[in-house]
Every structure is written in structure tokens, then in C-alpha cells.
Write an enzyme that holds these catalytic residues in place. Structure first.
Site, PDB file in Angstrom:
ATOM      1  N   HIS A  85       0.814  -1.217   0.000  1.00  0.00           N
ATOM      2  CA  HIS A  85       0.000   0.000   0.000  1.00  0.00           C
ATOM      3  C   HIS A  85       0.850   1.271   0.000  1.00  0.00           C
ATOM      4  O   HIS A  85       0.332   2.355  -0.256  1.00  0.00           O
ATOM      5  CB  HIS A  85      -0.990   0.007   1.173  1.00  0.00           C
ATOM      6  CG  HIS A  85      -0.389   0.205   2.526  1.00  0.00           C
ATOM      7  ND1 HIS A  85      -0.117  -0.830   3.391  1.00  0.00           N
ATOM      8  CD2 HIS A  85      -0.017   1.331   3.185  1.00  0.00           C
ATOM      9  CE1 HIS A  85       0.373  -0.362   4.521  1.00  0.00           C
ATOM     10  NE2 HIS A  85       0.455   0.954   4.419  1.00  0.00           N
ATOM     11  N   ASP A  94       0.356  -7.695   1.337  1.00  0.00           N
ATOM     12  CA  ASP A  94       0.738  -6.296   1.580  1.00  0.00           C
ATOM     13  C   ASP A  94       2.256  -6.146   1.637  1.00  0.00           C
ATOM     14  O   ASP A  94       2.813  -5.464   2.499  1.00  0.00           O
ATOM     15  CB  ASP A  94       0.112  -5.750   2.858  1.00  0.00           C
ATOM     16  CG  ASP A  94       0.156  -4.212   2.904  1.00  0.00           C
ATOM     17  OD1 ASP A  94       0.386  -3.600   1.843  1.00  0.00           O
ATOM     18  OD2 ASP A  94      -0.022  -3.645   3.997  1.00  0.00           O
ATOM     19  N   SER A 141       4.576   2.717   7.678  1.00  0.00           N
ATOM     20  CA  SER A 141       4.295   1.533   6.872  1.00  0.00           C
ATOM     21  C   SER A 141       5.485   1.151   6.009  1.00  0.00           C
ATOM     22  O   SER A 141       6.071   1.990   5.329  1.00  0.00           O
ATOM     23  CB  SER A 141       3.086   1.789   5.975  1.00  0.00           C
ATOM     24  OG  SER A 141       1.906   1.865   6.728  1.00  0.00           O
TER      25      SER A 141
END
Length: 491
Positions: A219, A252, A334
């Protein structure tokens, strides 16, 4: 992230200076001076912000007796102090806005300095003056003794104790947060990804190998997959253009590669996430809210935490059997590494649970101490497949399960997805004897309470792994052995 409030210009000092203290050098009294006037206690050195002497009615400070002018201080005496230093908002007012709350600065300055009002002469003033003189004499005596003792001690060598190391020469013991951060930071990057339309964001990644591959979250780079722009910046400021080598929406995980990668890349050491224990120390590195090279610490709060996450864009959800940590993780962390106390990567920071309250004046969620990381053992396998083929490979059982969050298990649906069979004919589940309506409650020794939990647990394995499934059919518990199949790509 606040800076000191500079505020507006400081108001000018009062035009009329105060009289000198009683023990100050005497000034020649000009004509018309009031011979009995004594200064207010404290004189021009009154504490900043202290209230001025008011007349009984609460009006302006009292002045000299009518018809008399105030005595001018000696030119050598220091002028009155400037107005009170502005207050930067304390507990009682609108203070500094914290970085996490976006609050405003203090709304006002401190009360301007007001010149203490002179008092009429009398015995009280002389007593105060005498006390001040005595204090100065005592202070001078102490100062003289101190100087004499210091001079005698200097003759035998200084007694000052100095540190043998300071600043950059300090050695950080292995295993300390400072040592781990110093070793790991040069191998982390801040990633900026933008789509062809200019939309994008900031995330983090870390050096995976000497060939210039960087591991991060899907992402983080999703916007740049189809014709977007991608760059990676190291803590020393060196910035490199990059390209997406492969990305896995379900895991992910993504791998990017630096263009014109330097030859001195130092990959981070990968640990063993299966050996991590609850309570182990953790160190997270990332760029929360764009603040690059931020280091936070915590512990492993839980293992095998079933997490289904999405970036909110409507893309395919990600499933993981995650490491939970209370290290502060925020948007921008992230893709960054979650390290153990030895500096080994044990996970990739990927998701957070939040109350939904944003920071920096936005609606974006922030950390409440519930962060989740993809175990590095899983991420390593995915990254290697992406580098090798450019496509993710998922383990599967060959059956459709309900994604409803229940406590009873993962139920094989009665109808398949898109008109397909709920159990693939000849697939792993079919060969293991599973049927529509069966409820899977355990995979090996892992309790399965929902479909997402089952998917996340399956994806911690590789195709070809043999697992034991416990399931319920018609109120009876059964077990079966199953060899996991494979699916290539995210379609």
C-alpha cells in the site's frame, strides 16, 4: 514539532526609570528631589511578572508626592529591566499545541512589566536598606573565601572531573536502542510514491540486498505501480529514483529497486520471527506523518494476531497473522522495519488499530499503542518470489470460506465465488474430504475463529506444506491432513 514562539515586538520600557536600591551608589540629588523617598523593596530587580504596587483604589501606580519630582538614578546604575518575558501558555492557558494535537500557540504575552512605585521615607525603609547592606557584606565575605580556596586548590591541580568521551566519540553498547538505531538507520529509506495524476504518499522501506532491492508494503507503492513516480531517500539525504519490481496485495508486501543503486549498500540482517516471544523488546523505524528517520521502541505485545487490513481505497484486503507491538507506529511508518534488541528485522510495520482521531489537524488516525507487523519469515519468502518472478505466490486450500467475523470458525460457503464451486474439484480441500458447510476450527495448533483468520494463517505457509485441519460437520469434530496448493498473482 513546535518551535519557540517568537511573538510580536517587545513593548518599550517605561519612560521613567525607577530609583536606585538603597545600597546603590548615591547619586547627587537634583534640585527639588524629595530627600526622604526610599525605593520599593526589590527595586528594578523585582521578579518579572510580579504585580506592581497599586494605589488603594486599584488605579495607576502611586507617584511622588505632589509638587515634587522623582530622583534620577546615577548614570552608572543599570536601567530598568525590559517588560516581562512573554509566557508561552502553561497549564492554565492556551499553551503550545503538541505535535499530536495540532493545538495553537499561547494566545497572549505575559503582563507587561510595571515599574514598582516608590514609597515614602521612614524607618522601615532604612531597616530594609541595612539588611541589604549586611547581606552584601556577607556575600562578599563568602565570595572572598571561595576565591581564596579555589586559588589554593588550583596550585595543586584542578579538581574538575571531565568525561573521557563526549559527543560523537561516545560508544553505545551493543543491544542498546542507540546502538541498534545507529546501525539500522543508514539502511532504511523514506519512500515517496505518486500516481500519474500526482496523488500519492510517504512510507518507509529497508535495504533487502546489495543489488538495490528495497522491501516495503504494497500500500506504500500502490499508486506508483502503473506509470507513477517512485523515489527513495536515505538518512544522509541521498535520493534515488526507483521502480516497482513486484507487489502482493494480499500479503501487503512489495519490492522496489533503486535506479543507479550505490555499491556500498548494507542490507539489514533478517531475524527469525518464529522465535520471537511476547515481551521481547522492539524498535520501529519509519517516517510517521512524514517525519523521516523516526525511531520508536516497545515490546512484542502478542503473536499470531489475525489482522485483515485495507488502505481504504477499495483495493483487495490484506490478511496476516501479525506480530503485535506497542512501539509507536503511525501513518508513514508503513513498510519500515520492526527490529529486535540485536537489530535484526523481525517484521514489516504494516497496520495500526486506532480510535480514528487524527493528528496535525487532520482526520488521519494515529497510534494508540496497537501496531501490527508482517512476520519477516513470511515477508522474506514473498519478497524472494517477487524478485524472482515479479508475481506473488499464495498458498491455498482450494475452498471458499465466509469472511464474516465469527467466533465459531471458518465456514466453507455453500456457493463459490463468481459461480465457481465452493470446493475446487480435485483441489487440496477436495482431496482432504472437506465439503461445503464444514467449519474449520484449527489449523495445526492455531485456533481459527473466522475466515480472515484462516486465510492469514494459511499465508504464513508455503505451497506444498502439509497441515492438519480440525473441522466440525453435523456437530461432530473431525481432523484431516491437507497439502497446501498454490495460486499465482492477485487476480
Amino acid at each position: 514539532m513546535s518551535t519557540e514562539n517568537e511573538g510580536s515586538a517587545v513593548p518599550p520600557a517605561p519612560s521613567a526609570p525607577p530609583p536606585p536600591p538603597a545600597d546603590a551608589p548615591a547619586a547627587s540629588a537634583p534640585q527639588g528631589a524629595h530627600p526622604g523617598a526610599a525605593p520599593a523593596a526589590g527595586g528594578p530587580y523585582a521578579t518579572q511578572g510580579s504585580p506592581a504596587h497599586q494605589d488603594p483604589a486599584g488605579g495607576a501606580p502611586a507617584g511622588p508626592p505632589p509638587g515634587e519630582s522623582s530622583s534620577a538614578p546615577d548614570a552608572s546604575w543599570p536601567p530598568p529591566p525590559p517588560p516581562s518575558t512573554p509566557a508561552y501558555g502553561g497549564d492554565g492557558g492556551a499553551g503550545h499545541g503538541s505535535a499530536g494535537h495540532g493545538g495553537g500557540w499561547g494566545s497572549g504575552w505575559g503582563t507587561p512589566y510595571q515599574q514598582p512605585a516608590p514609597k515614602s521615607g521612614g524607618g522601615r525603609g532604612r531597616v530594609v536598606a541595612a539588611v541589604l547592606v549586611a547581606a552584601l557584606v556577607a556575600g562578599g565575605l563568602g565570595g572572598g573565601l571561595g576565591y581564596t580556596l579555589a586559588r589554593e586548590n588550583d596550585s595543586g591541580g584542578s579538581t574538575t572531573v571531565s568525561s573521557s568521551t563526549s559527543g560523537g566519540n561516545v560508544k553505545r553498547d551493543p543491544g542498546t536502542v542507540a546502538a541498534v538505531a545507529a546501525a539500522a538507520l543508514p539502511s532504511t529509506v523514506t519512500i515517496e510514491a505518486a500516481s500519474s495524476s500526482g496523488e500519492g504518499g510517504t512510507g518507509t522501506g529497508f535495504v533487502f540486498d546489495k543489488q538495490g532491492h528495497i522491501v516495503t508494503n504494497n500500500h506504500v507503492v500502490a499508486d506508483a505501480v502503473d506509470g507513477g513516480k517512485l523515489s527513495a531517500t536515505f538518512p544522509d539525504g541521498k535520493k534515488y529514483d526507483a521502480e516497482v519490481v513486484g507487489n502482493a496485495q494480499g500479503y501487503d508486501v512489495a519490492v522496489i529497486k533503486l535506479k543507479n543503486a550505490p555499491s556500498d549498500l548494507d542490507p539489514l540482517t533478517l531475524g527469525n520471527s518464529d522465535k520471537v516471544a511476547v515481551g521481547d523488546s522492539t524498535i520501529a523505524i519509519g517516517a510517521p506523518f512524514g517525519l523521516s528517520n523516526t525511531v520508536t521502541t516497545g515490546i512484542i505485545s502478542a503473536k499470531n494476531r489475525p489482522v485483515a487490513s485495507s488502505d481504504g481505497s477499495g483495493s483487495q484486503a490484506s490478511y496476516m497473522s501479525a506480530l503485535q507491538t506497542d512501539a509507536s507506529i503511525n501513518p508513514g511508518n508503513s513498510g519500515g522495519p520492526l527490529l529486535d534488541a540485536q537489530g535484526n528485522v523481525i517484521g514489516i510495520n504494516s497496520a495500526i488499530q486506532s480510535t480514528g482521531n487524527g493528528g496535525f489537524g487532520t482526520g488521519q488516525a494515529g497510534s494508540i499503542g496497537l501496531g501490527f507487523a508482517i512476520p519477516i519469515n513470511q515477508a522474506k519468502y514473498v519478497a524472494q518470489e517477487l524478485i524472482r518472478t515479479g508475481k506473488p505466490v499464495y498458498a491455498k486450500i482450494g475452498a471458499s470460506v465466509s469472511l464474516e467475523d465469527t467466533a465459531s470458525g471458518a465456514k466453507i460457503t455453500e456457493d463459490g465465488v463468481g459461480g465457481t464451486e465452493p470446493v475446487d474439484p480435485g483441489g487440496p480441500a477436495d482431496k482432504a474430504g472437506l465439503r461445503p458447510g464444514d467449519v474449520i476450527t484449527k489449523l495445526d495448533d492455531r485456533v481459527i475463529d473466522s475466515g480472515p483468520t484462516l486465510i492469514g494463517e494459511i499465508w504464513t505457509h508455503k505451497p506444498g506444506d502439509e497441515v492438519t485441519l480440525t473441522y466440525e460437520r453435523g456437530g461432530q469434530q473431525r481432523t484431516t491432513e491437507l497439502t497446501l496448493g498454490s495460486r499465482v498473482g492477485d487476480s
